[in-house]
Design a protein around this motif. Structure first.
Motif: not given
Length: 284
Positions: A140-169
């Motif tokens: 979760r993060r506070r951010l403005l709209v111009d930051e969203l296209p950079h933060w969101l793919p990176a955050a989802l990528g980190r979470l998906e990699r974590a999910a793969e290590e604990c049972g999958g998505v």
């Protein structure tokens, strides 16, 4: 002698003479000095008068040209310290950001023109689905709209990699908006990836301590509409959220949680006309 008189000695120019050479005002030169963009070669300790070297004229004109394209002073301070080729690349990056911002602003203007003139808006097909209770890894993060296209793919990528290590998505990734993310409103936004095993996910969090959090989302019902990649662009996507919310009201439903975007397709591989995202509200 005053600092506006033409010459201090053979090697230094007063601020008045330098301003004439650089085609800038003394006021601008004093501002650039305070910001560290263009420091005088010599300052008289007693009078505070500033003198500049002739070779500083090129830097002064460069600063002035960069200001003509509305580059912020803080960014100019960075660019003028770079070697020529790196400065050119930095300028290219800045202008690409300007053009992207103007494209978004143009889309906002077109959207507002249609809205204010009463032209027919896009018709969205609204559907509902029932969601089972599920465990979700989140950031979760506070951010403005111009930051969203950079933060969101990176955050989802980190979470998906974590999910793969604990049972999958266990389902499509999504983002929840707890308040509007816009030019002035900073949300917050919450990136979410479902996982099949809450206990395994919590053990992974306890071990790695990356900032991810485990949340159990209760069972419920979603009202949603499906968008193509082109329709996801800001601000057009706001019309889709409005349509879902109005539909829920007309059908006697109450919005029961933050709105969300659910990304069920490969964004990078999708074309502009491919369906990639559901915009949705939990309803009751």
């Amino acid at each position: 002698m005053t600092e506006d008189e033409p010459v201090h000695n053979d090697s230094l120019l007063t601020i008045g003479a330098f301003a004439t050479r650089a085609r800038l005002s003394p006021k601008a030169l004093r501002l650039y000095d305070r910001l560290g963009l263009l420091t005088p070669a010599y300052v008289d300790a007693a009078t505070g008068y500033r003198w500049y070297r002739t070779e500083q004229v090129d830097r002064a004109r460069l600063v002035a040209l960069l200001r003509q394209i509305d580059m912020p002073l803080e960014r100019i301070a960075y660019v003028v310290e770079l070697p020529g080729p790196q400065a050119a690349r930095a300028l290219t990056m800045y202008w690409a950001e300007v053009e992207e911002r103007r494209a978004v602003q143009g889309a906002v203007v077109a959207h507002l023109r249609d809205r204010l003139s009463g032209r027919r808006q896009t018709v969205y097909e609204i559907r509902t689905m029932d969601m089972a209770e599920r465990a979700v890894l989140t950031e979760r993060r506070r951010l403005l709209v111009d930051e969203l296209p950079h933060w969101l793919p990176a955050a989802l990528g980190r979470l998906e990699r974590a999910a793969e290590e604990c049972g999958g998505v266990a389902g499509p990734p999504y983002v929840r908006y707890h308040a509007e993310v816009g030019p002035d409103s900073d949300g917050p936004a919450e990136a979410c990836v479902p996982v099949p095993d809450a206990r395994a996910a919590q053990l992974w969090i306890d071990e790695h301590r990356t900032g991810a959090v485990l949340r159990v989302e209760p069972a419920g019902r979603l009202a949603y509409t499906r968008l193509t990649k082109a329709q996801v662009a800001y601000p057009q996507i706001g019309s889709a959220f409005d349509a879902v919310e109005r539909w829920a009201t007309r059908h006697g439903l109450t919005v029961a949680g933050p709105c969300r975007e659910v990304y069920f397709a490969d964004w990078d591989a999708a074309t502009a006309t491919d369906e990639v995202c559901d915009v949705a509200f939990p309803v009751a």
